[in-house]
Write an enzyme that holds these catalytic residues in place. Structure first.
Site, PDB file in Angstrom:
ATOM      1  N   TYR A   1     -15.699  79.706 -33.003  1.00  0.00           N
ATOM      2  CA  TYR A   1     -17.267  80.142 -32.524  1.00  0.00           C
ATOM      3  C   TYR A   1     -18.030  79.008 -32.754  1.00  0.00           C
ATOM      4  CZ  TYR A   1     -17.960  84.931 -31.308  1.00  0.00           C
ATOM      5  OH  TYR A   1     -18.218  85.918 -30.304  1.00  0.00           O
TER       6      TYR A   1
ATOM      7  N   GLU B   1     -21.705  79.086 -31.723  1.00  0.00           N
ATOM      8  CA  GLU B   1     -22.976  79.565 -31.094  1.00  0.00           C
ATOM      9  C   GLU B   1     -23.887  78.584 -31.722  1.00  0.00           C
ATOM     10  OE1 GLU B   1     -24.548  83.498 -31.819  1.00  0.00           O
ATOM     11  OE2 GLU B   1     -22.261  84.182 -31.343  1.00  0.00           O
TER      12      GLU B   1
ATOM     13  N   ASP C   1     -29.307  76.347  -6.621  1.00  0.00           N
ATOM     14  CA  ASP C   1     -28.018  76.756  -7.016  1.00  0.00           C
ATOM     15  C   ASP C   1     -26.898  75.926  -6.252  1.00  0.00           C
ATOM     16  OD1 ASP C   1     -25.254  78.177  -7.289  1.00  0.00           O
ATOM     17  OD2 ASP C   1     -26.036  80.120  -7.321  1.00  0.00           O
TER      18      ASP C   1
ATOM     19  N   THR D   1     -21.367  76.320 -10.477  1.00  0.00           N
ATOM     20  CA  THR D   1     -20.149  76.659 -11.043  1.00  0.00           C
ATOM     21  C   THR D   1     -19.313  75.355 -11.275  1.00  0.00           C
ATOM     22  OG1 THR D   1     -19.338  77.211  -8.800  1.00  0.00           O
ATOM     23  CG2 THR D   1     -19.862  79.042  -9.930  1.00  0.00           C
TER      24      THR D   1
ATOM     25  N   LYS E   1     -15.481  75.332  -8.014  1.00  0.00           N
ATOM     26  CA  LYS E   1     -15.353  75.556  -6.618  1.00  0.00           C
ATOM     27  C   LYS E   1     -14.864  74.112  -5.961  1.00  0.00           C
ATOM     28  CE  LYS E   1     -18.713  79.153  -6.479  1.00  0.00           C
ATOM     29  NZ  LYS E   1     -18.070  80.459  -6.585  1.00  0.00           N
TER      30      LYS E   1
ATOM     31  N   ARG F   1     -12.966  77.286 -14.354  1.00  0.00           N
ATOM     32  CA  ARG F   1     -13.909  78.600 -14.152  1.00  0.00           C
ATOM     33  C   ARG F   1     -14.969  78.358 -15.073  1.00  0.00           C
ATOM     34  NH1 ARG F   1     -11.684  81.396 -10.407  1.00  0.00           N
ATOM     35  NH2 ARG F   1     -13.930  82.467 -10.125  1.00  0.00           N
TER      36      ARG F   1
HETATM   37  N1  PLP Z   1     -23.915  81.018  -7.237  1.00  0.00           N
HETATM   38  C1  PLP Z   1     -23.198  80.925  -5.874  1.00  0.00           C
HETATM   39  C2  PLP Z   1     -23.924  80.335  -4.834  1.00  0.00           C
HETATM   40  C3  PLP Z   1     -21.996  81.456  -5.689  1.00  0.00           C
HETATM   41  O1  PLP Z   1     -21.458  81.199  -4.563  1.00  0.00           O
HETATM   42  C4  PLP Z   1     -21.253  81.954  -6.750  1.00  0.00           C
HETATM   43  C5  PLP Z   1     -19.793  82.777  -6.802  1.00  0.00           C
HETATM   44  O2  PLP Z   1     -19.447  82.850  -5.709  1.00  0.00           O
HETATM   45  C6  PLP Z   1     -22.025  82.264  -8.153  1.00  0.00           C
HETATM   46  C7  PLP Z   1     -23.287  81.879  -8.059  1.00  0.00           C
HETATM   47  C8  PLP Z   1     -21.441  83.102  -9.070  1.00  0.00           C
HETATM   48  O3  PLP Z   1     -20.399  82.358  -9.776  1.00  0.00           O
HETATM   49  P1  PLP Z   1     -19.242  83.148 -10.859  1.00  0.00           P
HETATM   50  O4  PLP Z   1     -18.280  83.880  -9.896  1.00  0.00           O
HETATM   51  O5  PLP Z   1     -18.582  82.005 -11.399  1.00  0.00           O
HETATM   52  O6  PLP Z   1     -20.213  84.030 -11.594  1.00  0.00           O
END
Ligand code: PLP
Length: 481
Positions: free
Chosen positions: A67, A69, A244, A273, A276, A282
């Site tokens: 842990y 935090e 994002d 993320t 990808k 992950r």
């Molecule tokens: N943001 C975008 C643009 C995504 O395409 C995705 C997932 O496909 C996410 C956020 C969410 O990611 P996670 O599945 O790891 O929560």
């Protein structure tokens, strides 16, 4: 990976699976089967990849048991010195790789990263000014009446993001997601004729709506975005620009997206993320300009609990891989291969949203084959081609059945596929879709789900795919008994 390292990795996996099987053999069997399935199918899901054995092995350790935090050097638990090393290294790699002033590597997923970003922006732009106005250092010093009014202020902010059917993500203000409930949200789309982002239309909407947060980034838009323009729009209306880059982080890391196409220097806050196109474990990450660093740093306890230390370690390993010139070559091939795939479709008469691609994904409009996305996705799966159905702009079939299929090149590029293979993949997909017809419902009406594919087509395509896959094995040298 060298032959001798591949041999070592094989031994490591075999040993790990034997230990797992001694407790729950069905989990060991499913894990082995997943490798066989991934090896034997054409993985075209744009959000998936194959992480290296080094990244995968990093996750299977006792770091998981700790842990931690808090933040580096400031934990709510004793004995976090090794987690501090791990987290500091992952953050350092992230800052260096992306040229970001600040990196937060704790989010467990992309959705978590976006939650951290939203609440950091609210803390920075709403809570902190309110506390100063009320003469309080933190929320604990507020009276119940003050707190009530702060809660009202926090809960009444505006967010403008890309709509789901134009390629945005659930977390960009889609109503069923918390982002569409906690914010007053509006969405921008794409040009109805070209399918491209229309920056003037985004600016007009922003001027009218005056959002606190302008979200850029996408899950299914097959084009690059001009983040300098998005920042101009945000600045004009006093919004925070949040990008994002979950889908295209690998293309940013690999220096395929530079200048105005690189979100990091332009956005106030960038989320991603790591699994990808970036090809890591992950997980999620937040990058921020200095102004937002202290707020993002409070991700735990704001919206997160204990960090996944084993995953942060794997992020550090993946980011170390992404710093290499080899990874830059990979990222460029991902984009080149997407073009080959798109050209392969266009030359065979298929229709693509925006007429092509300049990133890592292609959005195939399957209505010209007389199919819904759901029918196309299933027919392709029968033939060993793994894709996902996806809405197209103003989709008449909605988000469940859809009219599109999204295809991405990151995973098969990792296996070594190039131009010829992706052209062949396009040919095989067109073969399946042209020989598939929409089925009927039990009542005899047109069905959006059932379908019939011509005799022998799925088997033929499977065999043709196997030839391609055999030429580019997944984890070559990794020999699991
Ligand atoms: N943001 C975008 C643009 C995504 O395409 C995705 C997932 O496909 C996410 C956020 C969410 O990611 P996670 O599945 O790891 O929560």
């Amino acid at each position: 990976m060298s032959d001798s390292l591949a041999k070592t990795a094989s031994t490591a996996y075999d040993a790990a699976l034997e230990v797992i099987a001694s407790v729950e053999p069905r989990i060991a069997a499913a894990t082995r089967q997943e490798l066989a399935d991934q090896r034997g199918s054409l993985k075209l899901i744009a959000s998936e990849n194959y992480a290296s054995p080094a990244v995968l092995l990093t996750m299977g350790t006792w770091l998981s048991d700790k842990y931690a935090e808090g933040t580096v050097g400031h934990r709510f638990y004793a004995g976090c010195q090794n987690v501090d090393t791990v987290e500091a290294l992952a953050a350092e790699h992230a800052r260096e790789l992306f040229g970001a002033p600040y990196a937060y590597v704790q989010p467990h997923s992309g959705i978590d990263a976006n939650l951290v970003a939203f609440w950091s922006i609210l803390a920075n732009r709403v809570e902190t000014p309110a506390l100063a106005r009320l003469g309080a250092k933190n929320v604990n010093e507020l009276t119940e009446a003050d707190w009530e009014s702060l809660r009202h202020e926090l809960g009444n902010q505006r967010l403008l993001g890309m709509s789901l059917d134009a390629g945005g993500h659930l977390t960009h203000g889609f109503r069923p997601n918390i982002s569409g409930k906690m914010f007053h949200q509006q969405q921008y789309g794409t040009d109805p004729v070209t399918g491209l982002l229309d920056y003037d239309a985004v600016a007009a909407k922003a001027r009218e709506f005056k959002p606190l947060v302008l979200v850029a980034g996408y899950s299914a838009y097959p084009r690059r975005v001009d983040f300098a323009k998005m920042r101009e729009i945000a600045d004009e209306v006093g919004a925070v620009l949040m990008v994002d880059m979950a889908h295209f982080a690998g293309l940013v890391a690999g220096k395929v997206f530079t200048g105005d196409e690189d979100p990091v220097p332009h956005a106030h806050v960038v989320t991603t993320t790591t699994h990808k196109s970036l090809r890591g474990p992950r997980g999620g990450m937040v990058l921020a300009q200095e102004e937002f660093a202290a707020d993002v740093d409070r991700g735990c306890p704001m919206v997160l609990g204990g960090p996944l230390s084993h995953v942060m370690a794997a992020k550090a390993v993946a980011l170390a891989e992404a710093r290499t010139t080899e990874f830059q070559g990979y990222a460029q091939r991902v984009a080149d291969n997407a073009k080959s795939l798109a050209d392969g479709f266009l030359s065979r008469g298929a229709e693509l949203v925006t007429g092509g691609t300049d990133n890592h994904l292609v959005l195939l409009d399957v209505s010209s084959f007389g199919l819904t996305g759901r029918q196309a996705e299933s027919a392709l799966l029968d033939a060993g081609v793994v894709t996902n159905r996806n809405s197209v702009p103003a989709d008449p079939n909605g988000a469940w059945y859809t009219s599109g299929v999204r295809l991405g090149t990151p995973a098969l590029t990792t296996r070594g596929f190039g131009h010829d293979e992706f052209d062949r993949v396009a040919e095989l997909i067109v073969e399946v879709l042209s020989s598939t017809q929409a089925g009927t419902t039990k009542a005899g009406g047109p069905s959006k789900a059932s379908y019939v594919t011509g005799d022998g087509v799925a088997d033929r395509v499977r065999a043709a795919s196997a030839e391609l896959l055999d030429r580019h094995p997944l984890y070559p040298g990794l020999d699991l008994a």
